[in-house]
Write an enzyme that holds these catalytic residues in place. Structure first.
Site, PDB file in Angstrom:
ATOM      1  N   THR A 150      -4.278  -0.242   1.395  1.00 33.21           N
ATOM      2  CA  THR A 150      -5.588   0.429   1.433  1.00 33.21           C
ATOM      3  C   THR A 150      -6.583  -0.409   0.661  1.00 33.21           C
ATOM      4  OG1 THR A 150      -5.478   1.629  -0.681  1.00 33.21           O
ATOM      5  CG2 THR A 150      -4.431   2.665   1.237  1.00 33.21           C
ATOM      6  N   ASP A 151      -7.849  -0.069   0.768  1.00 25.50           N
ATOM      7  CA  ASP A 151      -8.830  -0.616  -0.150  1.00 25.50           C
ATOM      8  C   ASP A 151      -8.889   0.319  -1.363  1.00 25.50           C
ATOM      9  OD1 ASP A 151     -10.776  -2.119  -1.356  1.00 25.50           O
ATOM     10  OD2 ASP A 151     -12.062  -2.268   0.392  1.00 25.50           O
ATOM     11  N   TRP A 152      -9.688  -0.063  -2.332  1.00 26.09           N
ATOM     12  CA  TRP A 152      -9.771   0.577  -3.650  1.00 26.09           C
ATOM     13  C   TRP A 152     -10.041   2.087  -3.541  1.00 26.09           C
ATOM     14  CZ3 TRP A 152      -9.250  -1.750  -8.446  1.00 26.09           C
ATOM     15  CH2 TRP A 152      -9.775  -1.089  -9.547  1.00 26.09           C
TER      16      TRP A 152
END
Ligand code: BGC
Length: 787
Positions: free
Chosen positions: A318-320
């Site tokens: 995932t991203d942040w």
């Protein structure tokens, strides 16, 4: 679909990916290489020994803030120190299998990085028996390690149009990142920079799908090697980001985009497909929404399209905080637990959580409750373990720093300088005012004139780039490089205005325009350095695309002195300059050229180097004319006798692909091997390019095609091939391209790549030739994803 590229590499370790989906017909058709088989067996054995808690831990990624002492590492100036108790909690209790960190501080030398990572590896090997994988954003060199080689940001790499340089940049970045003990790089950015307002424009290679695809593939080759054996010294696993359709529709970061499937497949997917075919190990998901659905919850995009259709068998991260965002920001999950269920069932393999262990506890519960199937968990963990095995982390969890004597070598720095020189783009040169004589007296002015921070931009020593001046002391700003080039006595400096260091990045202070006007009296030329201060992601959202009012005032005041003004742009995105551009004698775009940008610019301004960069995006002139070069015809309505007695054109400042040289190139002898071709023919296209000036120079030969009529209103032109060549004065070269009907295809109404019979124009330089495709052909057809 079989992944032909990977098979072509024969012995590639990446091949092991193909064999792993039980019952998949691909796997049955693919010969399995012995190294792949060995890794597969190891993965299966390790997986079979893991508890549910350990499996879920492998899917968890935590930021260093959670396991370190003292204040947040984002603000701390103290050397980072691990907090042993917190490390034990993360690894022993939660079995966390991955860490990341985007901050920096004084002591972050390769040695310090290795010390931290080896401490984590010791605990991980003891407690879980599986090494952790550490990830970082080294997007223009190993930019979180003190002393590393910094290259231009990707927008500048795109502007070089030089694939070899991009590959070499990636090789050096991989080497220096691995020297720092880090095996995983969150790069390349394969998004397209199609909106000049977007704060992440400079992280892309530009607006065109072909250019971005070519540069992305070269980056993966550089990071992972052609054989994708990332256990070898100096290699890292790349991460293709941000899958898919990360782009801006409102000009702001992480806001909803509306992209029909046809456009998604034709414009946004090919750069990812090219890098997946090259063997990329990991993919990071787009933090935004497409057609109202956050990509992190979109099974059709992650599982159906990426993992099944593109046959991507690597790890999806995932991203942040983007699982939490499904609840906190996007409001599609009623609570955090539901968010975890949505994302993991959509196909996420690892969560960049990053600040807590809720993902881990929620996912364990979800499996026990039957909401997430254990086979989905096994699939995810298999993908994580394969990357760890491929990187050789089980055998060598840490780097032997003594093996990395070439860290920041003179050779690497010379390459960084060369890439900066090849990226800088001469946009305007009235009356050949450039190059300047080395005897000229110049005034250097503007907020970007004496700043290492603005040359580098974000992702440089820290996320927002605000610490650059501390770390980059040894490099030269534009002012310092010019002083060295022509001697201090020839240079006057008045900044005119400065960026506030603590305010919003677009605010300026210490306005002293009158001081600059006064200083201009005694010089022959004014070198006016404008642009932006550093920023990254959401904090870089703009309210006004025009370059700031203060900078406009400075530019107008400089023009009013009557002295020739050389405008230097140092900016991450095209800020509008139309209110004063006509008064500028020359305009040079440096983008964000990195630590060697000052020297590279001075070399160009004073003629040591001939500029050869070309714009990788369309430079807009007005805020209501933000279009890409490959727009459809109705965007630019010309007068048509008896039909329209008006015109409605959008004006641009400088076109995509534009860039001047100190020499001149002439195109002649355009030949297309056939006047008519069928869908399976290959056309040979050639053109002769001659350097008609009196000095050597580099030219980017760009082949565009236009489909004259099509069932979907065609782009006015599309880039199909390019090659950068070097010619001595008077020298000619013939450049050849091979092209087929498939290269001219578009995604049609029924979700198919199709070439329709009819006429096409091939354009090279100022030459063009019309050829006819004699049949219509459908190349690939895909079931609709119903996005
Ligand atoms: C960015 C990513 C980056 C990640 C980790 C996110 O905010 O969107 O590009 O890789 O942070 O630093």
């Amino acid at each position: 679909m079989l992944n032909q590229k990977m098979i072509g590499f024969g012995i590639t370790l990446a091949l092991f990916f193909l064999s792993s989906c039980g019952g998949n017909s691909k796997a049955e058709q693919t010969p399995i290489d012995p190294a792949t088989e060995v890794i597969n067996q190891k993965v299966e054995k390790t997986l079979s020994q893991l508890t549910l808690e350990e499996k879920v831990g492998q899917m968890t990624q935590i930021t260093m803030d959670v396991i370190s002492k003292g204040e947040s590492i984002f603000v701390s100036d103290e050397p980072l120190e691990l907090d042993d108790k917190k490390v034990i909690e993360a690894i022993q209790k939660y079995k966390v299998g991955s860490f990341l960190n985007t901050a920096n501080n004084r002591a972050r030398t390769p040695e310090k990085w290795n010390e931290i990572i080896s401490d984590l590896q010791k605990v991980a090997m003891k407690e879980v028996g599986i090494p952790i994988i550490y990830g970082i954003d080294a997007i223009h060199g190993t930019t979180y390690t003190a002393g590393a080689t910094f290259f231009p940001q990707p927008i500048g790499m795109g502007a070089s149009w030089n694939k070899d340089l991009v590959r070499q940049m990636a090789e050096i970045t991989a080497y220096e990142t691995r020297a720092s003990g880090i095996p995983w790089n969150f790069s390349p950015v394969l998004d397209l920079g199609r909106d000049g307002r977007w704060a992440r424009m400079w992280e892309t290679f530009g607006e065109d799908v072909f250019l971005v695809s070519e540069m992305g593939r070269e980056t993966i080759r550089g990071y992972q090697g052609d054989d994708n054996d990332v256990s070898k010294k100096g290699r890292v696993a790349g991460s293709l980001k941000h899958y898919l359709g990360y782009s801006s529709y409102s000009g702001k970061d992480r806001t909803p985009a509306y992209i029909p499937e046809r456009q998604l497949r034709e414009i946004y997917l090919p750069s990812f497909k090219a890098a997946v075919d090259q063997g990329a190990y990991t993919v990071m998901v787009n933090s935004g929404l497409i057609n109202g659905i956050p990509v992190h919850a979109n099974k059709r995009l992650i599982t159906d399209l990426l993992k099944n259709e593109l046959a991507f068998e690597g790890l999806v991260v995932t991203d942040w905080a983007d699982i939490e965002n499904l609840h906190n920001r996007d409001k599609i999950a009623a609570d955090q637990k539901e968010a975890v269920k949505m994302a993991v069932n959509a196909g996420i393999d690892m969560a960049m959580v990053p600040y807590n262990f809720n993902f881990t506890t929620n996912l364990i519960e979800l499996v026990k409750e039957g909401e997430v199937n254990i086979s989905r968990i096994d699939d995810a963990v298999r993908r994580v373990l394969k990357v760890k095995y491929a990187l050789g982390l089980f055998e060598n969890p840490t780097t032997e720093i003594d093996d990395y004597k070439e860290f920041a070598s003179t050779k690497s720095e010379a390459l960084a300088l060369a890439t900066a020189e090849e990226s800088i783009t001469l946009l305007k040169n009235r009356k050949k005012v450039l190059p300047l004589s080395k005897n000229a007296k110049v005034l250097v002015t503007g907020p970007n004139a004496n700043s290492m921070r603005t040359l580098n931009g974000g992702w440089s020593y820290s996320w927002q780039g605000e610490k650059v001046s501390e770390f980059a002391e040894g490099y030269q700003t534009i002012l310092e490089a010019i002083e060295e080039e022509i001697g201090k006595s020839n240079v006057s400096y008045v900044s005119g205005l400065e960026y506030k260091m603590d305010g919003k990045y677009e605010e300026e202070q210490n306005i002293n325009i009158q001081g600059a006007v006064k200083a201009a009296r005694n010089v022959d030329y004014i070198i006016l350095c404008l642009g932006e201060n550093s920023y990254c992601e959401k904090p870089g959202d703009l309210v006004d695309m025009d370059i700031s009012e203060n900078q406009q005032a400075l530019a107008q005041a400089m023009a009013a002195t009557g002295k020739p003004v050389i405008l230097i742009l140092n900016e991450g995105r095209p800020r509008l300059i139309s209110r004063f551009e006509a008064q500028m004698d020359a305009v040079v775009q440096t983008y964000l050229p990195g630590n060697f940008g000052g020297v590279a610019l001075a070399n160009i301004l004073f003629g040591d180097v001939n500029p050869s960069g070309k714009l990788p995006y369309t430079y807009p002139k007005y805020p209501n004319s933000l279009l890409t070069y490959d727009h459809q015809p109705s965007e630019n309505q010309e007068k048509m006798e008896g039909v329209y007695d008006y015109e409605s054109s959008f004006e641009i400042q400088y076109p995509f692909g534009h860039g001047l040289s100190y020499t001149t190139f002439e195109y002649s002898d355009l030949v297309v091997s056939k006047n008519e071709f069928d869908a399976d023919d290959k056309l040979d296209v050639s053109v002769k390019v001659t350097n008609t000036g009196n000095r050597a120079g580099k030219e980017v030969v760009q082949l565009y095609t236009s489909d004259l009529y099509a069932s979907i209103s065609p782009s006015v032109k599309r880039l199909r091939r390019f090659e950068k060549i070097e010619l001595a004065a008077g020298e000619s070269k013939v450049v050849n391209f091979e092209i087929s009907a498939r290269d001219l295809a578009f995604v049609g109404l029924n979700n198919e790549w199709i070439s329709e019979e009819g006429d096409f124009i091939f354009r090279l330089g100022n030459l063009e030739k019309q050829v006819k495709l004699t049949e219509t052909k459908v190349f690939d057809q895909f079931p609709s994803l119903n996005l």
